[in-house]
Design a protein around this motif. Structure first.
Motif, PDB file in Angstrom:
ATOM      1  N   PRO A 130      44.659  -0.625 -24.015  1.00  0.00           N
ATOM      2  CA  PRO A 130      45.908  -0.222 -25.010  1.00  0.00           C
ATOM      3  C   PRO A 130      47.046  -0.879 -23.954  1.00  0.00           C
ATOM      4  O   PRO A 130      47.219  -0.755 -23.141  1.00  0.00           O
ATOM      5  CB  PRO A 130      46.163   1.250 -25.426  1.00  0.00           C
ATOM      6  N   GLN A 131      48.134  -1.284 -25.023  1.00  0.00           N
ATOM      7  CA  GLN A 131      49.248  -1.815 -23.978  1.00  0.00           C
ATOM      8  C   GLN A 131      50.040  -0.617 -23.507  1.00  0.00           C
ATOM      9  O   GLN A 131      50.487  -1.358 -22.334  1.00  0.00           O
ATOM     10  CB  GLN A 131      50.410  -2.214 -25.511  1.00  0.00           C
ATOM     11  N   GLU A 132      49.839   0.498 -23.613  1.00  0.00           N
ATOM     12  CA  GLU A 132      50.758   1.161 -23.309  1.00  0.00           C
ATOM     13  C   GLU A 132      49.616   2.059 -21.918  1.00  0.00           C
ATOM     14  O   GLU A 132      50.687   2.407 -20.623  1.00  0.00           O
ATOM     15  CB  GLU A 132      51.061   2.789 -23.592  1.00  0.00           C
ATOM     16  N   ALA A 133      49.015   1.553 -21.377  1.00  0.00           N
ATOM     17  CA  ALA A 133      48.413   1.642 -20.374  1.00  0.00           C
ATOM     18  C   ALA A 133      47.998   0.204 -19.399  1.00  0.00           C
ATOM     19  O   ALA A 133      47.709   0.180 -18.444  1.00  0.00           O
ATOM     20  CB  ALA A 133      46.872   2.323 -20.397  1.00  0.00           C
ATOM     21  N   LEU A 134      48.428  -0.254 -19.856  1.00  0.00           N
ATOM     22  CA  LEU A 134      48.681  -2.045 -19.272  1.00  0.00           C
ATOM     23  C   LEU A 134      48.760  -2.114 -17.410  1.00  0.00           C
ATOM     24  O   LEU A 134      48.516  -2.499 -16.954  1.00  0.00           O
ATOM     25  CB  LEU A 134      49.406  -3.199 -20.369  1.00  0.00           C
ATOM     26  N   GLN A 135      50.019  -1.218 -17.138  1.00  0.00           N
ATOM     27  CA  GLN A 135      50.355  -1.016 -15.974  1.00  0.00           C
ATOM     28  C   GLN A 135      49.385  -0.447 -14.982  1.00  0.00           C
ATOM     29  O   GLN A 135      49.584  -1.168 -13.885  1.00  0.00           O
ATOM     30  CB  GLN A 135      51.865  -0.146 -16.518  1.00  0.00           C
TER      31      GLN A 135
END
Length: 195
Positions: free
Chosen positions: A115-120
């Motif tokens: 998911p985009q929010e877990a990318l980092q």
């Protein structure tokens, strides 16, 4: 004359402490490791990852089940091979096995939908394991010729690993505060290990 000399081990230890101070040792290690080198962390292009557009509790939880599951499985299987990597008695076969498992883990992590929010967090986890792979390359060299190890490169890899682990931990905490998925993950892993 030499037979008449009496060695005083305490005096010898004290003299050694005065000649080789902790500071002089630290300075020598900093010189060998080149701790003043400029270290920049590479970036992983988004185009090389499987990024999901949505970030909700379900997608975040599923992502962490997959990524942490892969990491825990790697840790369990690799633990027996990873002690004393740079020791003279290290086996090239053991290091080779660990290298392959690390390559497989990184490949697996890169394929997990994130998911985009877990990318980092995801990028930090991948970078830490990629640089651990570089450390394993140095360990492989050490099995045949420890004089060929590039200690500045080893230092650089360890700095990047530490920085990326710190980033991953910070991101994990932030995401858990927002989505409160840790309880569900703990239950998932408890059930997985029971079977």
């Amino acid at each position: 004359y030499l037979k008449s000399l009496q060695a005083d081990s305490e005096a010898s230890k004290q003299l050694l402490k005065e000649l080789v101070t902790e500071e002089s040792l630290r300075n020598e290690m900093e010189l060998i490791l080149q701790t003043d080198q400029k270290i920049s962390t590479p970036d992983i292009p988004n185009s090389t990852l499987n990024i999901l557009p949505e970030s909700d509790t379900e997608s975040i939880t599923e992502y962490f089940k997959q990524s942490l599951g892969a990491t825990l499985a790697y840790n369990d299987s690799a633990q027996q091979y990873s002690t004393n990597l740079f020791a003279p008695e290290s086996s090239s076969e053991a290091v080779r096995t660990l290298q392959q498992r690390n390559i497989d883990l990184v490949r697996n992590l890169r394929g997990i939908p994130v998911p985009q929010e877990a990318l980092q967090y995801h990028k930090a986890q991948i970078l830490a394991f990629e640089h651990y792979g570089n450390v394993l390359d140095g360990a492989m060299i050490a099995t045949t010729n420890s004089d060929s190890i590039s200690w500045p490169d080893m230092y650089r890899n360890y700095v990047i690993i530490n920085d990326e682990i710190e980033t991953a931990n910070t991101q994990l905490t932030t995401l858990d505060q927002k989505y409160a998925f840790s309880g569900e993950l703990m239950q998932f892993f408890a059930e997985s290990s029971a079977t």
